[in-house]
Design a protein around this motif. Structure first.
Motif, PDB file in Angstrom:
ATOM      1  N   MET A   1       0.833  -1.202   0.000  1.00  0.00           N
ATOM      2  CA  MET A   1       0.000   0.000   0.000  1.00  0.00           C
ATOM      3  C   MET A   1       0.870   1.256   0.000  1.00  0.00           C
ATOM      4  SD  MET A   1      -2.990   1.315  -0.073  1.00  0.00           S
ATOM      5  CE  MET A   1      -3.913   2.780   0.354  1.00  0.00           C
ATOM      6  N   ASP A   2       1.943   1.253   0.839  1.00  0.00           N
ATOM      7  CA  ASP A   2       2.819   2.405   0.909  1.00  0.00           C
ATOM      8  C   ASP A   2       3.511   2.647  -0.423  1.00  0.00           C
ATOM      9  OD1 ASP A   2       2.127   2.849   3.495  1.00  0.00           O
ATOM     10  OD2 ASP A   2       3.856   1.829   4.371  1.00  0.00           O
ATOM     11  N   MET A   3       3.979   1.578  -1.066  1.00  0.00           N
ATOM     12  CA  MET A   3       4.642   1.725  -2.357  1.00  0.00           C
ATOM     13  C   MET A   3       3.665   2.201  -3.425  1.00  0.00           C
ATOM     14  SD  MET A   3       7.306   1.751  -4.164  1.00  0.00           S
ATOM     15  CE  MET A   3       8.513   1.011  -3.052  1.00  0.00           C
ATOM     16  N   ALA A   4       2.456   1.660  -3.400  1.00  0.00           N
ATOM     17  CA  ALA A   4       1.442   2.091  -4.362  1.00  0.00           C
ATOM     18  C   ALA A   4       1.126   3.571  -4.181  1.00  0.00           C
ATOM     19  CB  ALA A   4       0.177   1.251  -4.200  1.00  0.00           C
ATOM     20  N   ALA A   5       1.002   4.001  -2.912  1.00  0.00           N
ATOM     21  CA  ALA A   5       0.718   5.413  -2.636  1.00  0.00           C
ATOM     22  C   ALA A   5       1.864   6.290  -3.117  1.00  0.00           C
ATOM     23  CB  ALA A   5       0.481   5.605  -1.139  1.00  0.00           C
ATOM     24  N   LEU A   6       3.103   5.832  -2.903  1.00  0.00           N
ATOM     25  CA  LEU A   6       4.269   6.599  -3.348  1.00  0.00           C
ATOM     26  C   LEU A   6       4.270   6.751  -4.862  1.00  0.00           C
ATOM     27  CD1 LEU A   6       7.018   7.940  -2.808  1.00  0.00           C
ATOM     28  CD2 LEU A   6       8.052   5.659  -2.953  1.00  0.00           C
ATOM     29  N   ILE A   7       3.986   5.660  -5.570  1.00  0.00           N
ATOM     30  CA  ILE A   7       3.965   5.705  -7.035  1.00  0.00           C
ATOM     31  C   ILE A   7       2.891   6.664  -7.532  1.00  0.00           C
ATOM     32  CG2 ILE A   7       3.485   4.345  -9.108  1.00  0.00           C
ATOM     33  CD1 ILE A   7       4.783   1.953  -7.656  1.00  0.00           C
ATOM     34  N   VAL A   8       1.716   6.622  -6.895  1.00  0.00           N
ATOM     35  CA  VAL A   8       0.623   7.519  -7.292  1.00  0.00           C
ATOM     36  C   VAL A   8       1.013   8.972  -7.075  1.00  0.00           C
ATOM     37  CG1 VAL A   8      -1.715   8.278  -6.717  1.00  0.00           C
ATOM     38  CG2 VAL A   8      -1.219   5.839  -6.951  1.00  0.00           C
ATOM     39  N   VAL A   9       1.573   9.271  -5.911  1.00  0.00           N
ATOM     40  CA  VAL A   9       1.948  10.658  -5.610  1.00  0.00           C
ATOM     41  C   VAL A   9       3.027  11.163  -6.565  1.00  0.00           C
ATOM     42  CG1 VAL A   9       3.067  12.150  -3.894  1.00  0.00           C
ATOM     43  CG2 VAL A   9       1.261  10.581  -3.184  1.00  0.00           C
ATOM     44  N   ILE A  10       4.039  10.337  -6.835  1.00  0.00           N
ATOM     45  CA  ILE A  10       5.091  10.761  -7.758  1.00  0.00           C
ATOM     46  C   ILE A  10       4.514  10.943  -9.164  1.00  0.00           C
ATOM     47  CG2 ILE A  10       7.221  10.040  -8.904  1.00  0.00           C
ATOM     48  CD1 ILE A  10       8.097   8.766  -6.287  1.00  0.00           C
ATOM     49  N   GLY A  11       3.624  10.042  -9.570  1.00  0.00           N
ATOM     50  CA  GLY A  11       2.991  10.181 -10.884  1.00  0.00           C
ATOM     51  C   GLY A  11       2.184  11.464 -10.996  1.00  0.00           C
ATOM     52  N   VAL A  12       1.425  11.790  -9.949  1.00  0.00           N
ATOM     53  CA  VAL A  12       0.642  13.032  -9.952  1.00  0.00           C
ATOM     54  C   VAL A  12       1.572  14.241  -9.930  1.00  0.00           C
ATOM     55  CG1 VAL A  12      -1.070  14.394  -8.684  1.00  0.00           C
ATOM     56  CG2 VAL A  12      -1.348  11.927  -8.865  1.00  0.00           C
ATOM     57  N   ALA A  13       2.693  14.137  -9.204  1.00  0.00           N
ATOM     58  CA  ALA A  13       3.674  15.229  -9.180  1.00  0.00           C
ATOM     59  C   ALA A  13       4.240  15.473 -10.573  1.00  0.00           C
ATOM     60  CB  ALA A  13       4.797  14.906  -8.200  1.00  0.00           C
ATOM     61  N   PHE A  14       4.530  14.396 -11.304  1.00  0.00           N
ATOM     62  CA  PHE A  14       5.036  14.554 -12.668  1.00  0.00           C
ATOM     63  C   PHE A  14       3.969  15.176 -13.579  1.00  0.00           C
ATOM     64  CE2 PHE A  14       8.273  10.847 -12.183  1.00  0.00           C
ATOM     65  CZ  PHE A  14       9.119  11.701 -11.499  1.00  0.00           C
ATOM     66  N   PHE A  15       2.713  14.799 -13.362  1.00  0.00           N
ATOM     67  CA  PHE A  15       1.643  15.397 -14.176  1.00  0.00           C
ATOM     68  C   PHE A  15       1.504  16.882 -13.858  1.00  0.00           C
ATOM     69  CE2 PHE A  15      -2.925  16.411 -14.889  1.00  0.00           C
ATOM     70  CZ  PHE A  15      -2.898  16.305 -16.274  1.00  0.00           C
ATOM     71  N   PHE A  16       1.646  17.242 -12.572  1.00  0.00           N
ATOM     72  CA  PHE A  16       1.622  18.665 -12.214  1.00  0.00           C
ATOM     73  C   PHE A  16       2.738  19.407 -12.940  1.00  0.00           C
ATOM     74  CE2 PHE A  16       3.757  21.914  -9.655  1.00  0.00           C
ATOM     75  CZ  PHE A  16       2.773  22.894  -9.666  1.00  0.00           C
ATOM     76  N   THR A  17       3.927  18.807 -12.988  1.00  0.00           N
ATOM     77  CA  THR A  17       5.051  19.443 -13.675  1.00  0.00           C
ATOM     78  C   THR A  17       4.749  19.617 -15.153  1.00  0.00           C
ATOM     79  OG1 THR A  17       6.526  18.321 -12.137  1.00  0.00           O
ATOM     80  CG2 THR A  17       7.535  19.335 -14.042  1.00  0.00           C
ATOM     81  N   TYR A  18       4.092  18.633 -15.741  1.00  0.00           N
ATOM     82  CA  TYR A  18       3.706  18.738 -17.146  1.00  0.00           C
ATOM     83  C   TYR A  18       2.734  19.898 -17.351  1.00  0.00           C
ATOM     84  CZ  TYR A  18       1.976  17.360 -21.752  1.00  0.00           C
ATOM     85  OH  TYR A  18       1.627  17.356 -23.076  1.00  0.00           O
ATOM     86  N   THR A  19       1.710  19.995 -16.488  1.00  0.00           N
ATOM     87  CA  THR A  19       0.766  21.119 -16.603  1.00  0.00           C
ATOM     88  C   THR A  19       1.470  22.444 -16.345  1.00  0.00           C
ATOM     89  OG1 THR A  19       0.033  21.093 -14.277  1.00  0.00           O
ATOM     90  CG2 THR A  19      -1.136  19.654 -15.827  1.00  0.00           C
ATOM     91  N   ASN A  20       2.428  22.430 -15.442  1.00  0.00           N
ATOM     92  CA  ASN A  20       3.223  23.627 -15.185  1.00  0.00           C
ATOM     93  C   ASN A  20       3.952  24.047 -16.454  1.00  0.00           C
ATOM     94  OD1 ASN A  20       4.893  25.621 -14.155  1.00  0.00           O
ATOM     95  ND2 ASN A  20       5.663  24.408 -12.462  1.00  0.00           N
ATOM     96  N   GLY A  21       4.478  23.068 -17.190  1.00  0.00           N
ATOM     97  CA  GLY A  21       5.199  23.368 -18.418  1.00  0.00           C
ATOM     98  C   GLY A  21       4.322  24.022 -19.466  1.00  0.00           C
ATOM     99  N   PHE A  22       3.160  23.434 -19.762  1.00  0.00           N
ATOM    100  CA  PHE A  22       2.346  24.039 -20.819  1.00  0.00           C
ATOM    101  C   PHE A  22       1.605  25.275 -20.312  1.00  0.00           C
ATOM    102  CE2 PHE A  22      -1.063  20.899 -19.534  1.00  0.00           C
ATOM    103  CZ  PHE A  22      -2.093  21.799 -19.300  1.00  0.00           C
TER     104      PHE A  22
END
Length: 331
Positions: A1-22
């Motif tokens: 569960m902890d690893m899954a949560a970490l992966i989700v948070v990092i994935g959402v962080a990368f998506f935020f960075t993508y939205t930040n870029g455009f």
């Protein structure tokens, strides 16, 4: 569960960075595109490359984000807070992008962090919020406005006897360098903010300790910011490049040179995570005011400034609501 949560948070962080870029790609290139110094695709490609390079220039801003805004949460609650903070920031980015409003992705992230922390019962480092976020949020646009005005006055005086057509042609070339400097500064500032979030998530999950930033985090955040930048933010680009004032090449150069200088100083000297949007927009206003005060479309400028002040509260509210949902359904 902890690893899954970490992966989700990092994935959402990368998506935020993508939205930040455009969302924020317009900050670096809107003036160059509007003055036809660069074609849109060439400008976006250049900005993407310089964003990538800028992300590796320092780590002071990332440290401020990871340590100076909220107390580091722990466990599953900590992951929920990170997730909610990012959702709040992404939501505000998408809303303002849709309406073509050049708001701050940075302050959306900070607002999301504060809102999620308060909802989750985690302490907020208020002196850090005031010193590193609120004060720079107020001071940097003022510096950009005054700096843009003074730099443009200097250019007008220095080139007062120059042939206007030749001067504009030369400044169109110079804008390539000023736009590159702006894009480099954007990468220096905005990629580091997501690095700070990812480091927090890794620390919460027990996969990181210390103050260093893993190289894969730097590369990933820089790459996502560059990809988002290359995707382009045409709606906001029109607002910055045309709706505030019709810019010519000398004005575009003055605005970009002023804004990038402010961002380098705040990054390297103060490690303060300022908004590229605030600085370039205010610099454009200052540059435009040298022509005549009424040349600036102050009605558009007023709407932009109002958006600045509601960004943090709006993102905080969304983040707090998202934390409540996560807390209800998962925790």
């Amino acid at each position: 569960m902890d690893m899954a949560a970490l992966i989700v948070v990092i994935g959402v962080a990368f998506f935020f960075t993508y939205t930040n870029g455009f969302h924020d790609s317009a900050n670096a290139i809107a003036t160059s595109v509007s003055t036809r110094a660069l074609t849109p695709r060439a400008a976006l490609a250049m900005a993407a490359v310089m964003n990538l390079a800028g992300a590796f220039l320092g780590s002071g801003v990332a440290k401020t984000v990871s340590e100076g805004i909220i107390e580091t949460p722990t466990g599953s609650k900590g992951m929920a807070i990170m997730f909610a903070a990012l959702v709040g920031a992404i939501t505000w980015n998408l809303v303002t992008w849709y309406f073509g409003l050049p708001s701050s992705s940075s302050h959306a992230l900070f607002g999301g962090m504060v809102g999620a922390a308060l909802a989750g019962g985690i302490g907020v480092v208020w002196h850090g919020v005031v010193e590193k976020i609120i004060v720079p949020m107020i001071v940097s646009p003022v510096v950009g406005l005054v700096g843009g005005f003074l730099v443009m006055l200097a250019i007008l005086w220095i080139f007062r006897r120059a042939n206007p057509h030749r001067a504009k042609r030369n400044f169109r070339v110079a804008q390539t360098a000023s736009a590159a400097a702006m894009a480099l500064a954007h990468g220096l500032q905005d990629a580091q903010k997501t690095m700070g979030i990812v480091v927090m998530a890794l620390t919460i999950s027990g996969h990181h300790s210390g103050t260093g930033i893993p190289i894969w985090v730097k590369i990933s955040c820089a790459t996502m910011l560059s990809l988002g930048t290359y995707a382009g933010g045409w709606r906001i680009m029109r607002t910055l490049g045309r709706k505030i004032i019709e810019l010519d090449p000398p004005q575009g150069f003055a605005a970009e040179a002023t804004a990038s200088a402010v961002m380098y100083v705040t990054s390297f000297v103060y490690a303060a995570p300022i908004s590229t949007t605030h600085v370039i927009t205010s610099a454009i206003m200052g540059v435009g005011a040298t022509k005549r005060v009424r040349a600036v479309r102050w009605g558009v400028a007023k709407n932009i400034v109002m958006g600045w002040f509601i960004t943090m509260p709006a993102a905080a509210i969304v983040a707090a609501a998202m934390y409540g949902i996560v807390n209800l359904l998962v925790l």
